[in-house]
Write a protein that holds these residues in place. Sequence first.
Motif, PDB file in Angstrom:
ATOM      1  N   PRO A   1      29.821  10.200 -14.436  1.00 27.65           N
ATOM      2  CA  PRO A   1      29.950   8.835 -13.906  1.00 27.65           C
ATOM      3  C   PRO A   1      29.382   7.767 -14.827  1.00 27.65           C
ATOM      4  CG  PRO A   1      28.305  10.068 -12.659  1.00 27.65           C
ATOM      5  CD  PRO A   1      29.034  11.055 -13.521  1.00 27.65           C
ATOM      6  N   VAL A   2      28.321   8.088 -15.584  1.00 23.96           N
ATOM      7  CA  VAL A   2      27.764   7.109 -16.516  1.00 23.96           C
ATOM      8  C   VAL A   2      28.786   6.773 -17.594  1.00 23.96           C
ATOM      9  CG1 VAL A   2      25.976   6.656 -18.217  1.00 23.96           C
ATOM     10  CG2 VAL A   2      25.385   7.818 -16.098  1.00 23.96           C
ATOM     11  N   LEU A   3      29.419   7.801 -18.166  1.00 23.43           N
ATOM     12  CA  LEU A   3      30.417   7.563 -19.204  1.00 23.43           C
ATOM     13  C   LEU A   3      31.624   6.814 -18.661  1.00 23.43           C
ATOM     14  CD1 LEU A   3      30.493  10.833 -21.345  1.00 23.43           C
ATOM     15  CD2 LEU A   3      29.475   8.618 -21.900  1.00 23.43           C
TER      16      LEU A   3
ATOM     17  N   LEU B   1      15.911 -10.057 -17.591  1.00 26.18           N
ATOM     18  CA  LEU B   1      16.987 -10.048 -18.581  1.00 26.18           C
ATOM     19  C   LEU B   1      17.048  -8.707 -19.316  1.00 26.18           C
ATOM     20  CD1 LEU B   1      16.695 -13.636 -20.122  1.00 26.18           C
ATOM     21  CD2 LEU B   1      18.491 -12.772 -18.611  1.00 26.18           C
ATOM     22  N   LEU B   2      15.899  -8.171 -19.678  1.00 32.13           N
ATOM     23  CA  LEU B   2      15.874  -6.882 -20.365  1.00 32.13           C
ATOM     24  C   LEU B   2      16.383  -5.761 -19.468  1.00 32.13           C
ATOM     25  CD1 LEU B   2      12.459  -7.079 -22.260  1.00 32.13           C
ATOM     26  CD2 LEU B   2      14.731  -7.163 -23.268  1.00 32.13           C
ATOM     27  N   GLN B   3      15.969  -5.779 -18.211  1.00 32.13           N
ATOM     28  CA  GLN B   3      16.378  -4.721 -17.294  1.00 32.13           C
ATOM     29  C   GLN B   3      17.842  -4.838 -16.882  1.00 32.13           C
ATOM     30  OE1 GLN B   3      13.519  -5.106 -14.088  1.00 32.13           O
ATOM     31  NE2 GLN B   3      12.077  -3.700 -15.063  1.00 32.13           N
ATOM     32  N   SER B   4      18.401  -6.042 -16.923  1.00 36.67           N
ATOM     33  CA  SER B   4      19.791  -6.249 -16.515  1.00 36.67           C
ATOM     34  C   SER B   4      20.771  -6.135 -17.680  1.00 36.67           C
ATOM     35  CB  SER B   4      19.945  -7.637 -15.870  1.00 36.67           C
ATOM     36  OG  SER B   4      19.087  -7.777 -14.760  1.00 36.67           O
ATOM     37  N   ASN B   5      20.263  -5.993 -18.885  1.00 41.04           N
ATOM     38  CA  ASN B   5      21.103  -5.850 -20.063  1.00 41.04           C
ATOM     39  C   ASN B   5      22.042  -4.653 -19.866  1.00 41.04           C
ATOM     40  OD1 ASN B   5      22.196  -5.336 -22.577  1.00 41.04           O
ATOM     41  ND2 ASN B   5      20.250  -5.383 -23.668  1.00 41.04           N
ATOM     42  N   PRO B   6      23.364  -4.853 -19.868  1.00 45.88           N
ATOM     43  CA  PRO B   6      24.273  -3.739 -19.572  1.00 45.88           C
ATOM     44  C   PRO B   6      24.149  -2.575 -20.543  1.00 45.88           C
ATOM     45  CG  PRO B   6      25.478  -5.658 -20.405  1.00 45.88           C
ATOM     46  CD  PRO B   6      24.095  -6.112 -20.106  1.00 45.88           C
ATOM     47  N   ALA B   7      23.951  -2.862 -21.834  1.00 45.86           N
ATOM     48  CA  ALA B   7      23.798  -1.774 -22.800  1.00 45.86           C
ATOM     49  C   ALA B   7      22.560  -0.942 -22.472  1.00 45.86           C
ATOM     50  CB  ALA B   7      23.708  -2.339 -24.214  1.00 45.86           C
TER      51      ALA B   7
ATOM     52  N   ILE C   1      22.288   3.081 -21.349  1.00 49.41           N
ATOM     53  CA  ILE C   1      21.433   3.956 -22.156  1.00 49.41           C
ATOM     54  C   ILE C   1      20.378   4.624 -21.279  1.00 49.41           C
ATOM     55  CG2 ILE C   1      19.655   3.963 -23.949  1.00 49.41           C
ATOM     56  CD1 ILE C   1      21.298   1.787 -25.392  1.00 49.41           C
ATOM     57  N   ASP C   2      19.722   3.855 -20.409  1.00 46.69           N
ATOM     58  CA  ASP C   2      18.684   4.417 -19.547  1.00 46.69           C
ATOM     59  C   ASP C   2      19.266   5.430 -18.562  1.00 46.69           C
ATOM     60  OD1 ASP C   2      16.627   3.082 -20.723  1.00 46.69           O
ATOM     61  OD2 ASP C   2      16.423   1.530 -19.194  1.00 46.69           O
ATOM     62  N   LEU C   3      20.452   5.161 -18.032  1.00 51.56           N
ATOM     63  CA  LEU C   3      21.071   6.117 -17.117  1.00 51.56           C
ATOM     64  C   LEU C   3      21.395   7.427 -17.824  1.00 51.56           C
ATOM     65  CD1 LEU C   3      23.484   3.993 -14.881  1.00 51.56           C
ATOM     66  CD2 LEU C   3      21.526   5.358 -14.146  1.00 51.56           C
TER      67      LEU C   3
ATOM     68  N   GLN D   1      11.292   5.039 -14.306  1.00 47.51           N
ATOM     69  CA  GLN D   1      11.475   4.289 -15.545  1.00 47.51           C
ATOM     70  C   GLN D   1      12.786   3.496 -15.558  1.00 47.51           C
ATOM     71  OE1 GLN D   1      10.280   8.201 -17.767  1.00 47.51           O
ATOM     72  NE2 GLN D   1      10.123   6.566 -19.271  1.00 47.51           N
ATOM     73  N   LEU D   2      13.610   3.711 -14.570  1.00 42.99           N
ATOM     74  CA  LEU D   2      14.873   2.979 -14.478  1.00 42.99           C
ATOM     75  C   LEU D   2      14.636   1.611 -13.851  1.00 42.99           C
ATOM     76  CD1 LEU D   2      17.182   5.861 -13.154  1.00 42.99           C
ATOM     77  CD2 LEU D   2      17.125   4.927 -15.472  1.00 42.99           C
ATOM     78  N   PRO D   3      15.429   0.622 -14.213  1.00 38.77           N
ATOM     79  CA  PRO D   3      15.300  -0.693 -13.578  1.00 38.77           C
ATOM     80  C   PRO D   3      15.733  -0.626 -12.119  1.00 38.77           C
ATOM     81  CG  PRO D   3      17.203  -0.639 -15.051  1.00 38.77           C
ATOM     82  CD  PRO D   3      16.454   0.625 -15.277  1.00 38.77           C
ATOM     83  N   PRO D   4      15.328  -1.583 -11.297  1.00 42.23           N
ATOM     84  CA  PRO D   4      15.712  -1.579  -9.879  1.00 42.23           C
ATOM     85  C   PRO D   4      17.232  -1.657  -9.707  1.00 42.23           C
ATOM     86  CG  PRO D   4      13.953  -3.173 -10.310  1.00 42.23           C
ATOM     87  CD  PRO D   4      14.461  -2.720 -11.644  1.00 42.23           C
ATOM     88  N   HIS D   5      17.743  -0.926  -8.697  1.00 44.31           N
ATOM     89  CA  HIS D   5      19.166  -0.962  -8.341  1.00 44.31           C
ATOM     90  C   HIS D   5      20.053  -0.660  -9.549  1.00 44.31           C
ATOM     91  CE1 HIS D   5      17.504  -2.881  -4.794  1.00 44.31           C
ATOM     92  NE2 HIS D   5      17.067  -3.901  -5.523  1.00 44.31           N
ATOM     93  N   VAL D   6      19.664   0.352 -10.320  1.00 39.77           N
ATOM     94  CA  VAL D   6      20.314   0.592 -11.604  1.00 39.77           C
ATOM     95  C   VAL D   6      21.782   0.984 -11.442  1.00 39.77           C
ATOM     96  CG1 VAL D   6      19.522   3.000 -11.656  1.00 39.77           C
ATOM     97  CG2 VAL D   6      20.124   1.821 -13.788  1.00 39.77           C
ATOM     98  N   TRP D   7      22.109   1.805 -10.419  1.00 40.82           N
ATOM     99  CA  TRP D   7      23.508   2.220 -10.254  1.00 40.82           C
ATOM    100  C   TRP D   7      24.371   1.048  -9.810  1.00 40.82           C
ATOM    101  CZ3 TRP D   7      25.615   6.356 -12.240  1.00 40.82           C
ATOM    102  CH2 TRP D   7      24.830   7.476 -12.509  1.00 40.82           C
ATOM    103  N   ALA D   8      23.832   0.200  -8.948  1.00 41.44           N
ATOM    104  CA  ALA D   8      24.579  -0.994  -8.532  1.00 41.44           C
ATOM    105  C   ALA D   8      24.795  -1.934  -9.717  1.00 41.44           C
ATOM    106  CB  ALA D   8      23.837  -1.715  -7.408  1.00 41.44           C
TER     107      ALA D   8
END
Length: 304
Positions: free
Chosen positions: A182-184, A245-251, A255-257, A270-277
């Motif tokens: 799903p990440v890819l 801004l750093l946590q919402s950066n799409p790249a 990468i974190d996922l 270590q993941l930003p909040p609501h990362v999958w959304a």
Amino acid sequence: MSQVLHTPPPIQATADDDLAALAARHGLSVSGARPTVPQYVRQLWARRHFITAFATAKLTAQYSEAKLGQVWQVMTPLLNAAVYYFIFGVLLNTKHGVPDYIPFLVTGVFIWTFTQSSIMAGTRAISGNLGLVRALHFPRAALPISFALQQLQQLLFSMAALIVILLCFGVPVAASWLLVLPVLLLQFVFNAGVSMVMARMGAKTPDIAQLMPFLLRTWMYVSGVMWSIDKLTKKDNLPHVVTVLLQSNPAAVYIDLMRYALIDSFHSRQLPPHVWATATGWALLAGIGGFIYFWKAEETYGRG
């Protein structure tokens, strides 16, 4: 006796609406007119085999003149990772406090390269293939999509090397590896959408292709490829807006996922909040928005 020649009265020009009605009655349409969005999607789907074959052919030809051939598909990102490790991991010591730093770094480099290469190729998708665009009739979005697919295929080759690196550094096989799919998928949709935006801009202003390497390099440095965004954002002196801004950066999100999916020492905290959304939102915004933006200029590509 003189003969008088009478000139026939001029034929009245037919009004535009009468011509349009006449064309409609006989099933005629404007040459090169932009199709509707549903028609455009159907045209792309009908040419899905062309998109796949074009991407595969481009990938095969990319290193055809090199002696090592397709080995460079894996060697190039690995060499980049080695350079970044020496500069950032050793000289700047960004590896301090980051478990499994080499798998951490290599994963970041491979996933970033996927986005970077897709956007760079998309920028030249129209301007670099004008002969094909002018010679054949097909939905032009097939070109940036096929270039993004080419980079996905190249990433899959690189993933084989990444798996070997993970295993060599003691990272165990885990069920979380299934999250790679799903990440890819989300990252591919995002990359294809941005590629379509850049393809339209590059078709109108080819000089953008010369500017993109500088913009992409800057984007890479703020995407946590070589360093941990989680460690930086936990510092008290960092402004909240910078953290967001750093946590919402799409790249950085993709990468974190991927790191979370593959590296067991990279935890969910270590993941930003609501990362999958966030990842899904970026994919939909770029994918749908980029598609519509590219489609609106469909009839202009290859002209002028």
